[in-house]
Design a protein around this motif. Structure first.
Motif, PDB file in Angstrom:
ATOM      1  N   GLY A   1      -4.575  -9.943   2.116  1.00 15.48           N
ATOM      2  CA  GLY A   1      -3.122  -9.763   2.258  1.00 15.48           C
ATOM      3  C   GLY A   1      -3.006  -8.122   1.859  1.00 15.48           C
ATOM      4  N   MET A   2      -3.918  -7.655   1.225  1.00 17.94           N
ATOM      5  CA  MET A   2      -3.963  -6.035   0.768  1.00 17.94           C
ATOM      6  C   MET A   2      -4.506  -5.354   2.101  1.00 17.94           C
ATOM      7  SD  MET A   2      -5.509  -6.507  -3.127  1.00 17.94           S
ATOM      8  CE  MET A   2      -5.681  -4.742  -3.283  1.00 17.94           C
ATOM      9  N   GLY A   3      -5.272  -5.877   2.859  1.00 19.83           N
ATOM     10  CA  GLY A   3      -5.683  -5.115   3.862  1.00 19.83           C
ATOM     11  C   GLY A   3      -6.600  -4.051   3.571  1.00 19.83           C
ATOM     12  N   ASP A   4      -6.639  -2.984   4.054  1.00 22.87           N
ATOM     13  CA  ASP A   4      -7.243  -1.583   3.808  1.00 22.87           C
ATOM     14  C   ASP A   4      -7.065  -0.922   2.401  1.00 22.87           C
ATOM     15  OD1 ASP A   4      -8.205  -1.716   6.270  1.00 22.87           O
ATOM     16  OD2 ASP A   4      -7.033  -0.501   7.159  1.00 22.87           O
ATOM     17  N   LYS A   5      -6.008  -1.517   1.658  1.00 24.29           N
ATOM     18  CA  LYS A   5      -5.815  -1.040   0.494  1.00 24.29           C
ATOM     19  C   LYS A   5      -6.587  -1.713  -0.495  1.00 24.29           C
ATOM     20  CE  LYS A   5      -0.778  -0.678   0.819  1.00 24.29           C
ATOM     21  NZ  LYS A   5       0.709  -1.221   0.584  1.00 24.29           N
ATOM     22  N   TYR A   6      -7.455  -2.648  -0.140  1.00 22.02           N
ATOM     23  CA  TYR A   6      -8.376  -3.405  -1.255  1.00 22.02           C
ATOM     24  C   TYR A   6      -9.655  -2.419  -1.167  1.00 22.02           C
ATOM     25  CZ  TYR A   6     -11.942  -6.777  -3.004  1.00 22.02           C
ATOM     26  OH  TYR A   6     -12.829  -7.264  -3.716  1.00 22.02           O
ATOM     27  N   ASP A   7      -9.978  -2.014  -2.531  1.00 19.78           N
ATOM     28  CA  ASP A   7     -11.183  -1.101  -2.895  1.00 19.78           C
ATOM     29  C   ASP A   7     -12.338  -1.741  -3.478  1.00 19.78           C
ATOM     30  OD1 ASP A   7      -9.996  -1.760  -5.388  1.00 19.78           O
ATOM     31  OD2 ASP A   7      -9.569   0.494  -5.907  1.00 19.78           O
ATOM     32  N   GLY A   8     -12.349  -2.997  -3.403  1.00 23.45           N
ATOM     33  CA  GLY A   8     -13.431  -3.723  -4.012  1.00 23.45           C
ATOM     34  C   GLY A   8     -12.991  -4.430  -5.281  1.00 23.45           C
ATOM     35  N   LYS A   9     -11.983  -4.050  -5.778  1.00 29.30           N
ATOM     36  CA  LYS A   9     -11.250  -4.700  -6.944  1.00 29.30           C
ATOM     37  C   LYS A   9     -10.029  -5.235  -6.994  1.00 29.30           C
ATOM     38  CE  LYS A   9     -14.032  -1.296 -10.099  1.00 29.30           C
ATOM     39  NZ  LYS A   9     -13.953  -0.422 -11.167  1.00 29.30           N
ATOM     40  N   ILE A  10      -9.961  -6.401  -7.589  1.00 31.02           N
ATOM     41  CA  ILE A  10      -8.589  -6.873  -7.634  1.00 31.02           C
ATOM     42  C   ILE A  10      -7.872  -6.717  -9.070  1.00 31.02           C
ATOM     43  CG2 ILE A  10      -9.316  -9.370  -7.999  1.00 31.02           C
ATOM     44  CD1 ILE A  10      -7.072 -10.171  -5.945  1.00 31.02           C
ATOM     45  N   ARG A  11      -6.648  -6.324  -9.151  1.00 26.20           N
ATOM     46  CA  ARG A  11      -6.042  -6.113 -10.318  1.00 26.20           C
ATOM     47  C   ARG A  11      -4.896  -7.085 -10.557  1.00 26.20           C
ATOM     48  NH1 ARG A  11      -7.835  -1.658  -7.727  1.00 26.20           N
ATOM     49  NH2 ARG A  11      -9.135  -0.195  -8.725  1.00 26.20           N
ATOM     50  N   LYS A  12      -4.230  -7.054 -11.743  1.00 21.61           N
ATOM     51  CA  LYS A  12      -3.424  -8.032 -12.062  1.00 21.61           C
ATOM     52  C   LYS A  12      -2.104  -7.663 -11.100  1.00 21.61           C
ATOM     53  CE  LYS A  12      -0.212  -9.267 -15.874  1.00 21.61           C
ATOM     54  NZ  LYS A  12       0.184  -9.251 -17.151  1.00 21.61           N
TER      55      LYS A  12
END
Length: 326
Positions: free
Chosen positions: A244-255
């Protein structure tokens, strides 16, 4: 007069013998294979000239005669071919008549997104890229018009294709393969599953595909998510959030990512996401439709590629402390 006739007969026999010998000898023994293309409507003579023009070391006049003598001159199929070492003129003519085109291959990996699949197809040099300028919606309209989202609708596998063929055929083959696999698994499904449609099962399979690379754990992973669906518990699976984050995902998932609502955030929305999130393979399809019988509602990575499953929150928290907070 008889002597001249006899000499002429010998000449004909010698020519026929030589012609037959030529037709059975390798055209070349050298690597690599030589590519060539036969255009639509080509006769034996035209095909022979095109083969020779492509660099194939063949006597095009003799090849034309061979096509005529075997009555195959009008049966040659247009397309892209390759002359492999040790191919004889007779074998070459047989390939042209049967349409044994030069083949390329494309491997679609389990767990890829549709975006990754499109990139791989667009990069395949042996395909004709008829879909490169189409939007996802336009492509889907040509392949699977009954669906709104292309994600998950194509089966990951290795596809062979005639070089120079349209990339649209890869999409059609992969979609047909997916439907065949999905429908076969749906027909054998556990009757107590909480899916209303095969598409919901496909969506679950895509989540299972992204949650684990361990083949022997896929049934348990599916079992946990099925248990959660049955009691209306949030799935809380990170791969859906990442999707759902699409291209905003940078390899890390935060709270904050877990708390930011999207249609695919299973931490904020109950039930399955609106579409698959990857291209699931046959084992994930099987797991989604025949999940393990388990009371587990939780699982956590042990850090070695396997998972620890728990039936209650207390045991799950203990497992998190043991494996994630060392």
């Amino acid at each position: 007069m008889k002597k001249l006739f006899f000499l002429a007969l010998l000449a004909v026999i010698a020519a026929g013998t030589g012609f037959g010998y030529w037709a059975k000898q390798p055209i070349t023994t050298a690597e690599p294979a030589i590519p060539f293309t036969i255009t639509p409507g080509s006769s034996g003579g035209a095909a022979a000239q095109q083969i020779a023009n492509a660099g194939v070391p063949i006597n095009h006049f003799l090849f034309q005669m061979l096509a005529r003598a075997t009555r195959k001159s009008g049966k040659i199929k247009a397309g892209s071919y390759e002359l492999e070492p040790f191919t004889t003129p007779l074998r070459l003519l047989d390939k042209l008549v049967k349409g044994e085109f030069a083949q390329g291959s494309l491997t679609v990996i389990e767990g890829w997104t549709f975006k990754q699949m499109r990139a791989a197809i667009n990069a395949a040099p042996a395909l004709k890229h008829d879909t490169a300028n189409l939007s996802d919606a336009e492509l889907l309209a040509k392949v699977a018009p009954d669906y709104k989202v292309p994600e998950g609708l194509f089966f990951p596998d290795t596809y062979l294709y005639p070089k120079g063929s349209s990339d649209l055929e890869i999409y059609k083959s992969a979609h047909t393969a997916l439907l065949n696999r999905l429908n076969a698994a749906w027909a054998k499904r556990d009757p107590n599953l909480p899916y209303k449609t095969p598409y919901e099962a496909l969506t679950m399979a895509s989540i299972v595909e992204k949650e684990t690379g361990q083949k022997n754990e896929r049934g348990m992973i599916a079992g946990v998510f099925v248990n959660r669906l049955k009691i209306g518990m949030l799935l809380q699976t990170d791969p859906t959030v990442i999707y759902g984050m699409g291209d905003k995902y940078d390899g890390k998932i935060r709270k904050k990512d877990l708390e930011t609502d999207t249609p695919y955030n299973t931490y904020t929305r109950v039930g399955l996401p609106p579409s698959p999130i990857s291209l699931p393979g046959v084992q994930s399809l099987a797991a989604a439709l025949s999940p393990a019988k388990t009371d587990a509602l939780y699982f956590v990575s042990r850090g070695d590629g396997t998972s620890q499953f728990s039936g209650n929150l207390n045991d799950h928290n203990k497992a998190v402390n043991q494996y994630q907070r060392q």
